[in-house]
Design a protein around this motif. Structure first.
Motif, PDB file in Angstrom:
ATOM      1  N   TYR A   1      11.382  42.223 -88.163  1.00 19.03           N
ATOM      2  CA  TYR A   1      11.101  43.340 -87.251  1.00 19.03           C
ATOM      3  C   TYR A   1      11.497  44.667 -87.877  1.00 19.03           C
ATOM      4  N   LYS A   2      10.572  45.592 -87.892  1.00 17.34           N
ATOM      5  CA  LYS A   2      10.818  46.943 -88.398  1.00 17.34           C
ATOM      6  C   LYS A   2      10.560  47.932 -87.259  1.00 17.34           C
ATOM      7  N   PRO A   3      11.611  48.558 -86.740  1.00 19.44           N
ATOM      8  CA  PRO A   3      11.426  49.494 -85.612  1.00 19.44           C
ATOM      9  C   PRO A   3      10.512  50.656 -85.976  1.00 19.44           C
ATOM     10  N   LYS A   4       9.757  51.100 -84.976  1.00 19.76           N
ATOM     11  CA  LYS A   4       8.887  52.270 -85.117  1.00 19.76           C
ATOM     12  C   LYS A   4       9.238  53.277 -84.031  1.00 19.76           C
ATOM     13  N   VAL A   5       8.881  54.528 -84.260  1.00 23.22           N
ATOM     14  CA  VAL A   5       9.144  55.584 -83.275  1.00 23.22           C
ATOM     15  C   VAL A   5       8.495  55.215 -81.944  1.00 23.22           C
ATOM     16  N   GLY A   6       9.279  55.310 -80.869  1.00 22.83           N
ATOM     17  CA  GLY A   6       8.784  54.988 -79.538  1.00 22.83           C
ATOM     18  C   GLY A   6       9.113  53.577 -79.103  1.00 22.83           C
ATOM     19  N   ASP A   7       9.504  52.704 -80.064  1.00 21.54           N
ATOM     20  CA  ASP A   7       9.876  51.339 -79.691  1.00 21.54           C
ATOM     21  C   ASP A   7      11.121  51.353 -78.809  1.00 21.54           C
ATOM     22  N   VAL A   8      11.205  50.370 -77.928  1.00 20.97           N
ATOM     23  CA  VAL A   8      12.407  50.158 -77.116  1.00 20.97           C
ATOM     24  C   VAL A   8      13.063  48.897 -77.664  1.00 20.97           C
ATOM     25  N   VAL A   9      14.346  49.020 -78.033  1.00 23.71           N
ATOM     26  CA  VAL A   9      15.001  47.927 -78.740  1.00 23.71           C
ATOM     27  C   VAL A   9      16.323  47.524 -78.096  1.00 23.71           C
ATOM     28  N   ALA A  10      16.736  46.304 -78.435  1.00 20.57           N
ATOM     29  CA  ALA A  10      18.093  45.825 -78.164  1.00 20.57           C
ATOM     30  C   ALA A  10      18.754  45.710 -79.530  1.00 20.57           C
ATOM     31  N   LEU A  11      20.031  46.090 -79.610  1.00 20.24           N
ATOM     32  CA  LEU A  11      20.702  46.058 -80.906  1.00 20.24           C
ATOM     33  C   LEU A  11      22.172  45.704 -80.742  1.00 20.24           C
ATOM     34  N   SER A  12      22.751  45.241 -81.829  1.00 14.91           N
ATOM     35  CA  SER A  12      24.200  45.009 -81.844  1.00 14.91           C
ATOM     36  C   SER A  12      24.700  45.233 -83.262  1.00 14.91           C
TER      37      SER A  12
END
Length: 201
Positions: free
Chosen positions: A151-162
Motif C-alpha cells: 500500500y502506497k498512500p496518496k493525497v486524499g486517502d483516509v488511512v489507519a496507522l500505527s
C-alpha cells in the motif's frame, strides 16, 4: 286704471338651466383619488421590498440548511469509517500543538480516519486537517525500518496507522529526506511518527 307695479317678479328659470354653485372643497375630489393611488403604490412597494428581504433571508436559511446537511452527511460518512483520531496513549497528537507531539516521544501512536494531505515520495506523508495542523508520518525505505508493504498512500486517502513517536532529528531535511518547508515544520514540531503499519480505510 291701475298703476303698473314697480315690483316685478323675476321670471321663473328652470332648475336645470342654473349654473351649480362652486363648493369651496371642489379640489378634494381630485386629491382623494391621488392620495389613494399613492397609498396603493407605497403598499405595493413595501410588499415587494419586504418580499425580497424575506426571499433573501429564506435563501440564507436554505444555504445554511444545505451547508449543515452537507456537514452532517460528511460527518456521518466519516463516522461510518470511524472518527478521525491521532493519539499516543490517551492524548491527541496535533500538528499545531508541538507540546502534544514532544510529550508523546517514545510512545506508540495510533491513527484512524486520518486524511493524507501530501506525500513525500519514498519517505512518508503528512496527515491532519490543515497545513498548520498536520503531522509527518515516516513510511518509506529510506528512513527507519524498511516498510515494503504494497500500500502506497496518496493525497486524499483516509488511512489507519500505527508507529512510534520519535524526536525530530537535528537535520530533518537530510535524515528524513524532506524539502526545506517540510523539514522546518518537523523541526518546529519537535517530533514525527515512524509508522510500522499503514492501511487504507
Amino acid at each position: 286704471m291701475a298703476q303698473p307695479s314697480n315690483n316685478r317678479r323675476a321670471a321663473a328659470v328652470p332648475l336645470g338651466d342654473r349654473e351649480p354653485r362652486r363648493a369651496g372643497g371642489g379640489w378634494l375630489k381630485w386629491l382623494l383619488p391621488l392620495l389613494a393611488l399613492l397609498l396603493v403604490l407605497v403598499l405595493v412597494l413595501a410588499m415587494r421590498l419586504g418580499g425580497d428581504d424575506d426571499a433573501s433571508t429564506s435563501g440564507d436559511r436554505s444555504t445554511a440548511t444545505a451547508a449543515a446537511t452537507a456537514t452532517s452527511e460528511a460527518s456521518a460518512g466519516t463516522s461510518d469509517a470511524g472518527a478521525a483520531t491521532l493519539t499516543a496513549g490517551d492524548r491527541p497528537l496535533r500538528g499545531d500543538d508541538a507540546e502534544s507531539l514532544t510529550a508523546a516521544v517514545g510512545q506508540q501512536a495510533e491513527g484512524t480516519g486520518a486524511t493524507v494531505l501530501s506525500v513525500v515520495s519514498g519517505t512518508g506523508f503528512w496527515v491532519g486537517s490543515s497545513d498548520a495542523d498536520r503531522v509527518f508520518v515516516e513510511y518509506g525505505s529510506t528512513v527507519g525500518t524498511d516498510e515494503s508493504q504494497p500500500y502506497k498512500p496518496k493525497v486524499g486517502d483516509v488511512v489507519a496507522l500505527s508507529g512510534e513517536v520519535r524526536p525530530a532529528p537535528a537535520d530533518p531535511a537530510q535524515t528524513l529526506k524532506l524539502g526545506a518547508p517540510d523539514a522546518e515544520q518537523v523541526k518546529a514540531q519537535g517530533a514525527y511518527i515512524n509508522a510500522q503499519d499503514v492501511q487504507a480505510q
